[in-house]
Design a protein around this motif. Structure first.
Motif, PDB file in Angstrom:
ATOM      1  N   SER A 198     -15.526  22.890  18.847  1.00  0.00           N
ATOM      2  CA  SER A 198     -15.246  23.897  19.867  1.00  0.00           C
ATOM      3  C   SER A 198     -13.865  24.515  19.675  1.00  0.00           C
ATOM      4  O   SER A 198     -13.683  25.722  19.868  1.00  0.00           O
ATOM      5  CB  SER A 198     -15.340  23.272  21.259  1.00  0.00           C
ATOM      6  N   ALA A 199     -12.891  23.696  19.292  1.00  0.00           N
ATOM      7  CA  ALA A 199     -11.527  24.188  19.078  1.00  0.00           C
ATOM      8  C   ALA A 199     -11.462  25.160  17.901  1.00  0.00           C
ATOM      9  O   ALA A 199     -10.669  26.109  17.923  1.00  0.00           O
ATOM     10  CB  ALA A 199     -10.569  23.024  18.852  1.00  0.00           C
ATOM     11  N   VAL A 200     -12.281  24.933  16.880  1.00  0.00           N
ATOM     12  CA  VAL A 200     -12.321  25.865  15.749  1.00  0.00           C
ATOM     13  C   VAL A 200     -12.732  27.258  16.234  1.00  0.00           C
ATOM     14  O   VAL A 200     -12.104  28.265  15.884  1.00  0.00           O
ATOM     15  CB  VAL A 200     -13.269  25.356  14.639  1.00  0.00           C
ATOM     16  N   PHE A 201     -13.758  27.309  17.060  1.00  0.00           N
ATOM     17  CA  PHE A 201     -14.198  28.598  17.601  1.00  0.00           C
ATOM     18  C   PHE A 201     -13.153  29.181  18.550  1.00  0.00           C
ATOM     19  O   PHE A 201     -12.856  30.377  18.504  1.00  0.00           O
ATOM     20  CB  PHE A 201     -15.544  28.449  18.325  1.00  0.00           C
ATOM     21  N   ASP A 202     -12.584  28.341  19.414  1.00  0.00           N
ATOM     22  CA  ASP A 202     -11.559  28.758  20.365  1.00  0.00           C
ATOM     23  C   ASP A 202     -10.348  29.329  19.615  1.00  0.00           C
ATOM     24  O   ASP A 202      -9.910  30.464  19.861  1.00  0.00           O
ATOM     25  CB  ASP A 202     -11.161  27.556  21.221  1.00  0.00           C
ATOM     26  N   PHE A 203      -9.815  28.552  18.684  1.00  0.00           N
ATOM     27  CA  PHE A 203      -8.627  28.982  17.933  1.00  0.00           C
ATOM     28  C   PHE A 203      -8.919  30.225  17.093  1.00  0.00           C
ATOM     29  O   PHE A 203      -8.115  31.154  17.038  1.00  0.00           O
ATOM     30  CB  PHE A 203      -8.125  27.840  17.045  1.00  0.00           C
TER      31      PHE A 203
ATOM     32  N   THR B 290     -15.100  26.362  25.476  1.00  0.00           N
ATOM     33  CA  THR B 290     -15.591  25.466  26.516  1.00  0.00           C
ATOM     34  C   THR B 290     -17.092  25.621  26.755  1.00  0.00           C
ATOM     35  O   THR B 290     -17.763  24.652  27.118  1.00  0.00           O
ATOM     36  CB  THR B 290     -14.839  25.649  27.847  1.00  0.00           C
ATOM     37  N   THR B 291     -17.610  26.803  26.523  1.00  0.00           N
ATOM     38  CA  THR B 291     -19.063  26.982  26.635  1.00  0.00           C
ATOM     39  C   THR B 291     -19.770  26.149  25.570  1.00  0.00           C
ATOM     40  O   THR B 291     -20.739  25.431  25.861  1.00  0.00           O
ATOM     41  CB  THR B 291     -19.443  28.470  26.506  1.00  0.00           C
ATOM     42  N   ILE B 292     -19.279  26.229  24.350  1.00  0.00           N
ATOM     43  CA  ILE B 292     -19.842  25.425  23.264  1.00  0.00           C
ATOM     44  C   ILE B 292     -19.701  23.931  23.586  1.00  0.00           C
ATOM     45  O   ILE B 292     -20.649  23.162  23.436  1.00  0.00           O
ATOM     46  CB  ILE B 292     -19.161  25.770  21.924  1.00  0.00           C
ATOM     47  N   ALA B 293     -18.518  23.528  24.053  1.00  0.00           N
ATOM     48  CA  ALA B 293     -18.268  22.116  24.362  1.00  0.00           C
ATOM     49  C   ALA B 293     -19.200  21.598  25.452  1.00  0.00           C
ATOM     50  O   ALA B 293     -19.747  20.498  25.337  1.00  0.00           O
ATOM     51  CB  ALA B 293     -16.817  21.913  24.772  1.00  0.00           C
ATOM     52  N   TYR B 294     -19.382  22.366  26.511  1.00  0.00           N
ATOM     53  CA  TYR B 294     -20.265  21.905  27.590  1.00  0.00           C
ATOM     54  C   TYR B 294     -21.686  21.698  27.089  1.00  0.00           C
ATOM     55  O   TYR B 294     -22.317  20.675  27.374  1.00  0.00           O
ATOM     56  CB  TYR B 294     -20.281  22.879  28.774  1.00  0.00           C
ATOM     57  N   LEU B 295     -22.184  22.664  26.351  1.00  0.00           N
ATOM     58  CA  LEU B 295     -23.570  22.587  25.889  1.00  0.00           C
ATOM     59  C   LEU B 295     -23.805  21.357  25.012  1.00  0.00           C
ATOM     60  O   LEU B 295     -24.834  20.685  25.128  1.00  0.00           O
ATOM     61  CB  LEU B 295     -23.950  23.862  25.136  1.00  0.00           C
ATOM     62  N   ILE B 296     -22.837  21.036  24.170  1.00  0.00           N
ATOM     63  CA  ILE B 296     -22.998  19.870  23.295  1.00  0.00           C
ATOM     64  C   ILE B 296     -22.700  18.564  24.042  1.00  0.00           C
ATOM     65  O   ILE B 296     -23.444  17.595  23.926  1.00  0.00           O
ATOM     66  CB  ILE B 296     -22.110  20.002  22.043  1.00  0.00           C
ATOM     67  N   ASN B 297     -21.619  18.545  24.831  1.00  0.00           N
ATOM     68  CA  ASN B 297     -21.247  17.308  25.524  1.00  0.00           C
ATOM     69  C   ASN B 297     -22.292  16.852  26.538  1.00  0.00           C
ATOM     70  O   ASN B 297     -22.569  15.662  26.650  1.00  0.00           O
ATOM     71  CB  ASN B 297     -19.896  17.451  26.225  1.00  0.00           C
ATOM     72  N   ARG B 298     -22.873  17.747  27.280  1.00  0.00           N
ATOM     73  CA  ARG B 298     -23.870  17.363  28.274  1.00  0.00           C
ATOM     74  C   ARG B 298     -25.047  16.661  27.621  1.00  0.00           C
ATOM     75  O   ARG B 298     -25.536  15.643  28.080  1.00  0.00           O
ATOM     76  CB  ARG B 298     -24.362  18.592  29.058  1.00  0.00           C
ATOM     77  N   ARG B 299     -25.459  17.189  26.499  1.00  0.00           N
ATOM     78  CA  ARG B 299     -26.661  16.692  25.847  1.00  0.00           C
ATOM     79  C   ARG B 299     -26.388  15.502  24.906  1.00  0.00           C
ATOM     80  O   ARG B 299     -27.143  14.544  24.881  1.00  0.00           O
ATOM     81  CB  ARG B 299     -27.292  17.836  25.059  1.00  0.00           C
ATOM     82  N   TRP B 300     -25.289  15.566  24.143  1.00  0.00           N
ATOM     83  CA  TRP B 300     -25.053  14.590  23.082  1.00  0.00           C
ATOM     84  C   TRP B 300     -24.025  13.531  23.472  1.00  0.00           C
ATOM     85  O   TRP B 300     -24.270  12.330  23.339  1.00  0.00           O
ATOM     86  CB  TRP B 300     -24.609  15.334  21.823  1.00  0.00           C
TER      87      TRP B 300
ATOM     88  N   SER C 212       1.853  30.057  17.368  1.00  0.00           N
ATOM     89  CA  SER C 212       0.594  30.143  18.116  1.00  0.00           C
ATOM     90  C   SER C 212      -0.245  28.887  17.896  1.00  0.00           C
ATOM     91  O   SER C 212      -0.863  28.374  18.829  1.00  0.00           O
ATOM     92  CB  SER C 212      -0.210  31.375  17.686  1.00  0.00           C
ATOM     93  N   ALA C 213      -0.275  28.381  16.673  1.00  0.00           N
ATOM     94  CA  ALA C 213      -1.040  27.168  16.366  1.00  0.00           C
ATOM     95  C   ALA C 213      -0.460  25.964  17.109  1.00  0.00           C
ATOM     96  O   ALA C 213      -1.209  25.143  17.654  1.00  0.00           O
ATOM     97  CB  ALA C 213      -1.049  26.912  14.862  1.00  0.00           C
ATOM     98  N   VAL C 214       0.854  25.841  17.142  1.00  0.00           N
ATOM     99  CA  VAL C 214       1.492  24.721  17.846  1.00  0.00           C
ATOM    100  C   VAL C 214       1.220  24.829  19.351  1.00  0.00           C
ATOM    101  O   VAL C 214       0.841  23.843  20.002  1.00  0.00           O
ATOM    102  CB  VAL C 214       3.007  24.665  17.553  1.00  0.00           C
ATOM    103  N   ALA C 215       1.387  26.021  19.904  1.00  0.00           N
ATOM    104  CA  ALA C 215       1.115  26.237  21.332  1.00  0.00           C
ATOM    105  C   ALA C 215      -0.348  25.932  21.647  1.00  0.00           C
ATOM    106  O   ALA C 215      -0.663  25.309  22.666  1.00  0.00           O
ATOM    107  CB  ALA C 215       1.463  27.668  21.726  1.00  0.00           C
ATOM    108  N   PHE C 216      -1.239  26.355  20.761  1.00  0.00           N
ATOM    109  CA  PHE C 216      -2.663  26.098  20.930  1.00  0.00           C
ATOM    110  C   PHE C 216      -2.934  24.601  20.981  1.00  0.00           C
ATOM    111  O   PHE C 216      -3.657  24.112  21.860  1.00  0.00           O
ATOM    112  CB  PHE C 216      -3.463  26.740  19.799  1.00  0.00           C
ATOM    113  N   CYS C 217      -2.371  23.854  20.050  1.00  0.00           N
ATOM    114  CA  CYS C 217      -2.605  22.402  19.978  1.00  0.00           C
ATOM    115  C   CYS C 217      -2.080  21.680  21.219  1.00  0.00           C
ATOM    116  O   CYS C 217      -2.748  20.781  21.748  1.00  0.00           O
ATOM    117  CB  CYS C 217      -1.974  21.816  18.723  1.00  0.00           C
ATOM    118  N   ILE C 218      -0.927  22.060  21.690  1.00  0.00           N
ATOM    119  CA  ILE C 218      -0.365  21.429  22.887  1.00  0.00           C
ATOM    120  C   ILE C 218      -1.233  21.736  24.111  1.00  0.00           C
ATOM    121  O   ILE C 218      -1.610  20.837  24.866  1.00  0.00           O
ATOM    122  CB  ILE C 218       1.095  21.876  23.110  1.00  0.00           C
TER     123      ILE C 218
END
Length: 143
Positions: free
Chosen positions: A32-37, A63-73, A116-122
């Motif tokens: 999900s973070a790959v898509f987000d970033f 977060t849409t991707i994360a919810y769909l996978i986390n709920r099911r898997w 931006s990458a550091v801010a994203f990770c934090i």
């Protein structure tokens, strides 16, 4: 009824052990973070949107991707409208935290891809911890 993702054929169950849930949550989070970033950087540095709007769009996709996978898997939970509403409320809170931290750090630092990458990770790290704890302890305990 919430959107469903046919991720696997096993019957849903909340009896997944903590270690398995953490590993699955991390794997889902990385994807999900790959898509987000990717969307955040694309919008901010190519399309030249503001850091806040770029991160907001990336967060929504991730977060849409994360919810769909986390709920099911990850949590193997049955579909539930109440649970879906609880997840939306949680994501609204973590949206504010994630986008707020990213925007705040972006204002403090130079507008470069590295910062931006550091801010994203934090920002992502803080939101991820909040998400896992609340989802495991509260949301996916809802019947």
């Amino acid at each position: 009824m919430p959107i469903e993702l046919p991720f696997d054929d096993e019957e849903a169950s909340t009896d997944v052990d903590l270690r398995t849930q953490v590993l699955r949550f991390i794997a889902t989070g990385v994807l999900s973070a790959v898509f987000d970033f990717g969307l955040t950087v694309l919008l901010q540095h190519v399309v030249e949107w503001s850091p806040t709007w770029s991160k907001a769009a990336g967060f929504i996709l991730g977060t849409t991707i994360a919810y769909l996978i986390n709920r099911r898997w990850t949590f193997r939970a049955e579909p539930s409208t109440v649970r879906f509403i609880a997840v939306v409320a949680l994501y609204a809170v973590t949206f504010g935290v994630n986008v707020g931290v990213y925007g705040w750090l972006s204002d403090l630092w130079d507008n470069t891809a590295i910062y931006s990458a550091v801010a994203f990770c934090i920002a992502q790290g803080i939101a991820t911890v909040i998400n896992f704890v609340v989802q495991r302890a509260v949301i996916f305990k809802i019947k």
